[in-house]
Design a protein around this motif. Structure first.
Motif, PDB file in Angstrom:
ATOM      1  N   PHE A  67      48.162 -34.747  -1.191  1.00  0.00           N
ATOM      2  CA  PHE A  67      46.895 -34.871  -0.470  1.00  0.00           C
ATOM      3  C   PHE A  67      45.710 -35.118  -1.394  1.00  0.00           C
ATOM      4  CE2 PHE A  67      47.637 -30.266  -1.019  1.00  0.00           C
ATOM      5  CZ  PHE A  67      46.478 -29.878  -1.676  1.00  0.00           C
ATOM      6  N   LEU A  68      45.948 -35.102  -2.699  1.00  0.00           N
ATOM      7  CA  LEU A  68      44.878 -35.416  -3.646  1.00  0.00           C
ATOM      8  C   LEU A  68      44.910 -36.881  -4.079  1.00  0.00           C
ATOM      9  CD1 LEU A  68      44.719 -32.244  -5.952  1.00  0.00           C
ATOM     10  CD2 LEU A  68      43.396 -32.806  -3.903  1.00  0.00           C
ATOM     11  N   TRP A  69      45.649 -37.723  -3.331  1.00  0.00           N
ATOM     12  CA  TRP A  69      45.690 -39.161  -3.596  1.00  0.00           C
ATOM     13  C   TRP A  69      45.272 -39.922  -2.337  1.00  0.00           C
ATOM     14  CZ3 TRP A  69      46.399 -41.166  -8.357  1.00  0.00           C
ATOM     15  CH2 TRP A  69      46.912 -40.310  -9.336  1.00  0.00           C
ATOM     16  N   PRO A  70      43.989 -39.865  -1.957  1.00  0.00           N
ATOM     17  CA  PRO A  70      43.543 -40.530  -0.727  1.00  0.00           C
ATOM     18  C   PRO A  70      43.384 -42.044  -0.908  1.00  0.00           C
ATOM     19  CG  PRO A  70      41.679 -39.543  -1.831  1.00  0.00           C
ATOM     20  CD  PRO A  70      42.898 -39.141  -2.626  1.00  0.00           C
ATOM     21  N   ILE A  71      43.286 -42.724   0.213  1.00  0.00           N
ATOM     22  CA  ILE A  71      43.014 -44.164   0.255  1.00  0.00           C
ATOM     23  C   ILE A  71      41.613 -44.377   0.802  1.00  0.00           C
ATOM     24  CG2 ILE A  71      43.651 -46.346   1.362  1.00  0.00           C
ATOM     25  CD1 ILE A  71      46.532 -45.367   1.403  1.00  0.00           C
ATOM     26  N   THR A  72      40.878 -45.275   0.187  1.00  0.00           N
ATOM     27  CA  THR A  72      39.547 -45.613   0.681  1.00  0.00           C
ATOM     28  C   THR A  72      39.406 -47.123   0.740  1.00  0.00           C
ATOM     29  OG1 THR A  72      37.166 -45.184   0.411  1.00  0.00           O
ATOM     30  CG2 THR A  72      38.409 -45.656  -1.582  1.00  0.00           C
ATOM     31  N   GLU A  73      38.513 -47.586   1.575  1.00  0.00           N
ATOM     32  CA  GLU A  73      38.231 -49.013   1.717  1.00  0.00           C
ATOM     33  C   GLU A  73      36.732 -49.257   1.572  1.00  0.00           C
ATOM     34  OE1 GLU A  73      39.734 -50.346   5.443  1.00  0.00           O
ATOM     35  OE2 GLU A  73      41.815 -49.778   5.008  1.00  0.00           O
ATOM     36  N   ALA A 227      58.444 -33.854   1.547  1.00  0.00           N
ATOM     37  CA  ALA A 227      57.747 -34.663   2.545  1.00  0.00           C
ATOM     38  C   ALA A 227      57.295 -36.004   2.003  1.00  0.00           C
ATOM     39  CB  ALA A 227      56.548 -33.899   3.097  1.00  0.00           C
ATOM     40  N   HIS A 228      57.150 -36.115   0.691  1.00  0.00           N
ATOM     41  CA  HIS A 228      56.550 -37.328   0.113  1.00  0.00           C
ATOM     42  C   HIS A 228      57.381 -37.887  -1.027  1.00  0.00           C
ATOM     43  CE1 HIS A 228      52.862 -36.709   2.413  1.00  0.00           C
ATOM     44  NE2 HIS A 228      53.000 -35.433   2.134  1.00  0.00           N
ATOM     45  N   VAL A 229      58.696 -37.779  -0.941  1.00  0.00           N
ATOM     46  CA  VAL A 229      59.549 -38.244  -2.031  1.00  0.00           C
ATOM     47  C   VAL A 229      59.440 -39.739  -2.258  1.00  0.00           C
ATOM     48  CG1 VAL A 229      61.232 -36.387  -1.890  1.00  0.00           C
ATOM     49  CG2 VAL A 229      61.507 -38.389  -0.432  1.00  0.00           C
ATOM     50  N   SER A 230      59.080 -40.513  -1.229  1.00  0.00           N
ATOM     51  CA  SER A 230      58.976 -41.964  -1.412  1.00  0.00           C
ATOM     52  C   SER A 230      57.540 -42.432  -1.434  1.00  0.00           C
ATOM     53  CB  SER A 230      59.732 -42.692  -0.292  1.00  0.00           C
ATOM     54  OG  SER A 230      59.154 -42.406   0.956  1.00  0.00           O
ATOM     55  N   GLY A 231      56.623 -41.480  -1.495  1.00  0.00           N
ATOM     56  CA  GLY A 231      55.210 -41.853  -1.506  1.00  0.00           C
ATOM     57  C   GLY A 231      54.691 -42.019  -2.904  1.00  0.00           C
ATOM     58  N   ASN A 232      53.487 -42.485  -2.999  1.00  0.00           N
ATOM     59  CA  ASN A 232      52.839 -42.711  -4.272  1.00  0.00           C
ATOM     60  C   ASN A 232      52.055 -41.479  -4.657  1.00  0.00           C
ATOM     61  OD1 ASN A 232      51.199 -43.454  -6.371  1.00  0.00           O
ATOM     62  ND2 ASN A 232      50.680 -45.449  -5.502  1.00  0.00           N
ATOM     63  N   LEU A 233      52.600 -40.678  -5.566  1.00  0.00           N
ATOM     64  CA  LEU A 233      51.903 -39.487  -6.007  1.00  0.00           C
ATOM     65  C   LEU A 233      51.121 -39.720  -7.280  1.00  0.00           C
ATOM     66  CD1 LEU A 233      54.491 -36.683  -5.295  1.00  0.00           C
ATOM     67  CD2 LEU A 233      52.767 -37.681  -3.810  1.00  0.00           C
ATOM     68  N   GLY A 234      51.222 -40.939  -7.823  1.00  0.00           N
ATOM     69  CA  GLY A 234      50.393 -41.257  -8.981  1.00  0.00           C
ATOM     70  C   GLY A 234      50.964 -40.750 -10.286  1.00  0.00           C
ATOM     71  N   TYR A 235      50.290 -41.082 -11.354  1.00  0.00           N
ATOM     72  CA  TYR A 235      50.715 -40.684 -12.682  1.00  0.00           C
ATOM     73  C   TYR A 235      50.573 -39.182 -12.863  1.00  0.00           C
ATOM     74  CZ  TYR A 235      50.787 -40.195 -17.728  1.00  0.00           C
ATOM     75  OH  TYR A 235      51.095 -39.800 -19.002  1.00  0.00           O
ATOM     76  N   ASN A 236      51.607 -38.536 -13.358  1.00  0.00           N
ATOM     77  CA  ASN A 236      51.558 -37.094 -13.510  1.00  0.00           C
ATOM     78  C   ASN A 236      51.706 -36.640 -14.952  1.00  0.00           C
ATOM     79  OD1 ASN A 236      54.222 -37.530 -14.049  1.00  0.00           O
ATOM     80  ND2 ASN A 236      55.036 -36.415 -12.288  1.00  0.00           N
ATOM     81  N   GLY A 237      51.638 -37.581 -15.892  1.00  0.00           N
ATOM     82  CA  GLY A 237      51.592 -37.215 -17.299  1.00  0.00           C
ATOM     83  C   GLY A 237      52.927 -36.969 -17.949  1.00  0.00           C
TER      84      GLY A 237
END
Length: 268
Positions: A67-73, A227-237
């Motif tokens: 939930f810390l990877w939102p989408i904006t337009e 819940a989000h195994v195929s989602g984009n969670l971004g770079y985690n280091g």
């Protein structure tokens, strides 16, 4: 307006939990000035500990909540090349995609130095922006630092674009009482406020409240990954990037092993 889910927590609920735990009473309006100041300190620590948890079990890095990877337009503007990014922006997730535009599909990231060189060479060039760079704004400390999105070429018209970014959540207050995470995250925040109160008010670290908080974190991390195994969670280091997989997402809660099947974490 749709009612909030009944199991969600907000600032008032967290303050009531704090007041009951430390013996100040469940109604903050009766607290004195020092208690209010300590309460604000506890809330800040509560959110920080929950949003940016320490690595758990055998993880090498902190879990990155989906939930810390939102989408904006937003829309570009004619002859404008610089745009303010959202107040909670802290990093890009992927390239910037155009919406409903066949001329080009996305803007790719380049370094700040290359962006400045493009701007120097192509002073009067306008068109479909093909590249972007993220630049920190100068700050005197009077306000929180923000970020600027630079594009090249400078836009020749209004184009609708979409981006996904890493959010550094803003604090909660009377006007904005709801923390991020929703109902799924309620138990973590409730445990975090008790643990943080133990540390700030009682000067107790690593006690029973910390153990409860750690258990709630483990459960929430497992649920978020499932819940989000195929989602984009971004770079985690930890070296997980484009088209790469996390080979082991297992951990143990109360002696029970979860996540025996490797979970894929990749950029969609």
């Amino acid at each position: 307006m749709t009612d909030q889910p009944t199991l969600i927590v907000n600032r008032d609920i967290l303050l009531r939990e704090l007041g009951r735990f430390v013996g100040w009473g469940r109604e903050p309006s009766f607290w004195d000035e020092r208690q209010h100041a300590d309460g604000d300190d506890v809330l800040r620590r509560t959110l920080t500990a929950a949003y940016y948890p320490a690595p758990i079990d055998d993880d090498r890095t902190s879990h990155s909540w989906s939930f810390l990877w939102p989408i904006t337009e937003f829309s570009t503007k004619t002859a404008v090349g610089d745009y303010d990014l959202p107040d909670d922006f802290s990093g890009m997730c992927d390239d910037i995609a155009y919406i409903g535009n066949d001329a080009t599909t996305r803007m790719t990231k380049i370094s700040i130095s290359k962006m400045l060189e493009y701007r120097r060479i192509n002073v009067d060039t306008i068109g479909y922006p093909e590249h972007y760079a993220v630049v920190p704004q100068r700050s005197s400390g009077a306000t929180a630092q923000r970020w600027t999105l630079m594009v090249q070429p400078i836009a020749q018209a209004a184009y609708q674009v979409r981006l996904r970014y890493k959010s550094d959540p803003l604090s909660i207050g009377e006007s904005f009482p709801y923390p991020l995470g929703g109902q799924f995250f309620a138990d973590v925040l409730t445990a975090s406020v008790i643990c943080s109160a133990d540390e700030v008010i009682n000067d107790i670290y690593g006690g029973p409240s910390w153990q409860v908080f750690s258990q709630k974190l483990r459960t929430a991390v497992y649920l978020d990954r499932q819940a989000h195994v195929s989602g984009n969670l971004g770079y985690n280091g930890d070296g997980v990037g484009y088209d790469q997989s996390r080979t082991d997402s297992s951990f143990t809660v109360n002696g029970v092993a979860y996540g025996d099947t490797p979970a894929e974490f990749y950029f969609a």
